[in-house]
Design an enzyme around this catalytic site. Structure first.
Site, mmCIF file in Angstrom:
data_model
loop_
_atom_site.group_PDB
_atom_site.id
_atom_site.type_symbol
_atom_site.label_atom_id
_atom_site.label_comp_id
_atom_site.label_asym_id
_atom_site.label_seq_id
_atom_site.Cartn_x
_atom_site.Cartn_y
_atom_site.Cartn_z
ATOM 1 N N CYS A 20 0.371 -8.442 -8.847
ATOM 2 C CA CYS A 20 0.399 -8.842 -7.440
ATOM 3 C C CYS A 20 -0.145 -7.730 -6.558
ATOM 4 C CB CYS A 20 1.837 -9.138 -7.013
ATOM 5 S SG CYS A 20 2.524 -10.604 -7.767
ATOM 6 N N ARG A 65 1.649 0.255 -4.147
ATOM 7 C CA ARG A 65 2.870 0.380 -4.961
ATOM 8 C C ARG A 65 2.670 1.623 -5.807
ATOM 9 N NH1 ARG A 65 5.218 -4.994 -7.804
ATOM 10 N NH2 ARG A 65 5.537 -6.314 -6.010
ATOM 11 N N PRO A 66 2.822 2.787 -5.230
ATOM 12 C CA PRO A 66 2.443 4.000 -5.948
ATOM 13 C C PRO A 66 3.349 4.261 -7.141
ATOM 14 C CG PRO A 66 3.529 4.549 -3.881
ATOM 15 C CD PRO A 66 3.377 3.065 -3.897
ATOM 16 N N ASP A 109 3.876 7.362 -8.158
ATOM 17 C CA ASP A 109 4.099 8.810 -8.115
ATOM 18 C C ASP A 109 5.478 9.204 -8.643
ATOM 19 O OD1 ASP A 109 5.175 7.535 -5.926
ATOM 20 O OD2 ASP A 109 4.882 9.192 -4.545
ATOM 21 N N ILE A 135 10.987 -3.348 1.747
ATOM 22 C CA ILE A 135 10.508 -2.872 0.448
ATOM 23 C C ILE A 135 8.983 -2.889 0.410
ATOM 24 C CG2 ILE A 135 10.746 -3.103 -2.066
ATOM 25 C CD1 ILE A 135 13.477 -2.798 -0.768
#
Length: 429
Positions: free
Chosen positions: A117, A122-123, A125, A327
């Site tokens: 998606c 949406r890292p 890290d 989020i």
């Protein structure tokens, strides 16, 4: 390519059974890499993400067989640390769990950066921070993550943001590391407990899964086991919302009601009658709906994955409600599509402001991600006339046999092949 056609305006009634949790399955399947002998997983949902992960395990030398009753058996004994920089791995958002699992077993991995998606950044890290703390050297080369370690040693890792993916990935990498790993500010989702249960059955030593501090004492090797996936709380929540939206009485079977307390509370606040027992929830949607505000939070708060379906429901409620996604701020691609269907919604920053009630009208709409797809299916079932949904590949990633399940409730819903002209028009849109 196929499209989905829905004739709306019918009250849905009956019982709908929930499949195994997608968000568990996509982590449990990579976790099998860590074992030395075959692992059997029961309750595996028949969705495209699962099939693709099975194919990826075969690419690295695993043997994957599908047995009776949604069973998947993975024999990891001949797996090798084969690099996976391209191909299927890029089509799958959860392919990043292969990093933790392959690092845990082979001390090295090459994994193409995941797709799935598109929900804004949406890292990963926090995942990388965890791997580095355990002793891995991590580089990003041409869109693939390269991980190497001489050995993995337990460490104390504090997650800067509560991340389900990072919590699970660090668990996978740490179970065979030397010494103790402590994950602080860990995510508490039920799917994390599910993964920890599988790993513990394989011989791992994990304490605190489901709390914000997880302790892992590394072991040298893990063995096969039999594990059954928990029911999918997001699929269950989708069908609860759908029951409320359609105006009938829907019983959702094979659920763990405690996993859905935030959804149950919001539906009741909106005036929906919700009855729960051990493994079923019944929703009666024949009452006038009051408007409510929704704010997504990490578990046990209201799930971001149900924000889009709930937004559709609010088009039927009396008044103006605000849906805020703390989020994933980019999770509003379904709003334009709902507007085509006559919804009155405006987006301001991370919030959608919904005014109702309106009667939705059937239209041609496109699913841009998995849960947007669910929101549009619910909209189609509420709408007057026929709704045509394209982008089904997103819906098939996370909802097993959705057409048959909804037909079982009395929905008039079917798939049709798209014409060449329709495919061209969709690509150009």
């Amino acid at each position: 390519m196929e499209k989905l056609l829905i004739e709306g305006g019918r009250a849905l009634n009956g019982t709908i059974r929930v499949s195994g949790a997608k968000n568990s399955a996509v982590a449990l399947i990579p976790a099998t890499i860590l074992a030395d002998t075959p692992v059997t997983i029961g309750g595996v949902p028949n969705i495209s993400d699962v099939k693709m992960l099975g194919d990826l395990l075969e690419e690295i030398g695993g043997r994957v067989t599908y047995g009776q009753e949604e069973e998947m058996v993975v024999d990891p004994s001949n797996m090798v640390a084969m690099p996976l920089p391209n191909g299927k791995v890029k089509k799958l958002r959860a392919s990043y769990y292969l990093m933790g699992a392959m690092l845990g077993r082979f001390k090295k991995a090459v994994i193409g950066l995941p797709g799935g998606c598109h929900l804004g950044p949406r890292p990963i890290d926090q995942h990388i921070k965890g791997f580095e703390a355990l002793g891995a050297h991590v580089t990003n080369e041409q869109g693939a993550i390269y991980l190497r370690a001489d050995e993995l040693r337990g460490a104390r890792i504090y997650l800067d943001v509560v991340s389900v993916g990072a919590t699970i990935n660090i668990m996978l990498a740490a179970v065979r590391a030397k010494g103790r790993t402590v994950i602080e500010n860990a995510a508490k989702e039920p799917e994390i407990i599910d993964v920890a249960t599988l790993l513990t059955s394989m011989g791992a030593r994990i304490k605190g899964a489901g709390t914000d501090v997880i302790r892992i004492d590394g072991v040298d090797s893990l063995h096969g086991c039999h594990h059954t996936i928990i029911p999918d709380r997001i699929e269950a929540g989708t069908y609860m919302i759908l029951g409320a939206a359609s105006g009938g009485e829907v019983t959702v079977d094979n659920v763990i009601p405690q996993h859905l307390e935030s959804v149950t509370a919001k539906l009741r606040e909106a005036g929906v009658q919700v009855e729960t027992n051990d493994d079923q929830i019944t929703v009666n949607g024949d009452r006038r709906l009051k408007v409510v505000d929704i704010k997504t939070l990490v578990y046990p708060g209201f799930p971001t994955d149900l924000q889009q379906p709930f937004t559709t429901l609010l088009t039927k409620a009396h008044g103006t409600g605000v849906v805020t996604d703390t989020i994933y701020g980019a999770r509003f691609k379904h709003i334009d599509e709902l507007r085509r269907m006559n919804a009155q919604i405006k987006v301001e920053g991370r919030s959608a402001i919904v005014t109702g009630p309106v009667l939705l009208q059937g239209a041609k709409v496109k699913a841009s991600d998995l849960r947007a797809g669910a929101a549009l299916v619910i909209a189609g079932l509420m709408a007057d006339g026929i709704t045509e949904v394209t982008g089904l590949e997103h819906i098939d990633r996370g909802y097993e046999n959705i057409v048959d399940k909804l037909k079982g409730l009395g929905a008039n819903i079917w798939r049709e092949q798209m014409t060449k002209q329709e495919i061209e028009e969709m690509k150009n849109a």
